[in-house]
Design an enzyme around this catalytic site. Structure first.
Site, PDB file in Angstrom:
ATOM      1  N   VAL A 181      -5.442   3.566 -19.345  1.00 20.65           N
ATOM      2  CA  VAL A 181      -4.264   2.622 -18.156  1.00 20.65           C
ATOM      3  C   VAL A 181      -5.310   1.553 -17.721  1.00 20.65           C
ATOM      4  CG1 VAL A 181      -4.459   3.040 -15.765  1.00 20.65           C
ATOM      5  CG2 VAL A 181      -3.767   4.735 -17.474  1.00 20.65           C
ATOM      6  N   GLY A 197      -2.340  -0.829  -5.107  1.00 17.02           N
ATOM      7  CA  GLY A 197      -2.186   0.655  -5.821  1.00 17.02           C
ATOM      8  C   GLY A 197      -2.307   1.139  -6.600  1.00 17.02           C
ATOM      9  N   GLY A 198      -2.197   2.120  -7.129  1.00 15.54           N
ATOM     10  CA  GLY A 198      -2.479   2.264  -8.659  1.00 15.54           C
ATOM     11  C   GLY A 198      -1.976   1.536 -10.475  1.00 15.54           C
ATOM     12  N   GLU A 199      -1.020   1.368 -10.128  1.00 16.22           N
ATOM     13  CA  GLU A 199      -0.416   1.086 -11.354  1.00 16.22           C
ATOM     14  C   GLU A 199       0.572  -0.699 -10.362  1.00 16.22           C
ATOM     15  OE1 GLU A 199       0.549   4.002 -13.989  1.00 16.22           O
ATOM     16  OE2 GLU A 199      -0.791   4.462 -13.887  1.00 16.22           O
ATOM     17  N   GLU A 200       0.515  -0.913  -9.619  1.00 16.47           N
ATOM     18  CA  GLU A 200       1.468  -1.550  -9.162  1.00 16.47           C
ATOM     19  C   GLU A 200       0.564  -2.805  -8.663  1.00 16.47           C
ATOM     20  OE1 GLU A 200       3.628   0.316  -5.669  1.00 16.47           O
ATOM     21  OE2 GLU A 200       4.644   1.485  -6.917  1.00 16.47           O
TER      22      GLU A 200
END
Length: 122
Positions: A5, A30-33
């Protein structure tokens, strides 16, 4: 999994930074944005750029632990002032477009439209 990731996030960040103009703002949101603020960019150019990023990422394998992975990019676009006049509304509307891109099968770029849920500036 966390290593993979992190590699994907780094690769996306590098791709976005490499094509950013001096006035653009690229940040993790944010996490994966990621959030990109692209001032004074016409809709057609923003859409072409996002589509190019999507295609580039889809065609670039991520290698980790001897394995090769393909990843995709979904993007939501909101345009000032057509889709909002405050950062909060623009971000919310871009997020709605992103959720629509994901719900329509992912790996696509969607521009905010009236069919998306509108954001209210509180």
């Amino acid at each position: 999994m966390k290593k993979l990731v992190n590699q994907v996030i780094k690769q996306i960040a590098q791709l976005l930074q490499n094509e950013a103009r001096l006035e653009d703002v690229v940040c993790r949101f944010g996490g994966e944005e990621f959030l990109l603020w692209l001032p004074n960019m016409p809709r057609t150019v923003a859409l072409e750029r996002a589509e190019r990023w999507r295609q580039t990422l889809a065609g670039t394998p991520i290698v980790s632990g001897g394995f090769e992975f393909q990843v995709t990019l979904s993007a939501g676009i909101a345009i000032y002032p057509e889709h909002g006049v405050s950062p909060k509304i623009l971000i919310g509307n871009a997020d709605q477009a992103l959720y629509r891109a994901k719900s329509e099968g992912r790996n696509r770029v969607v521009v905010y439209s009236a069919e998306d849920l509108p954001q209210v500036d509180a």
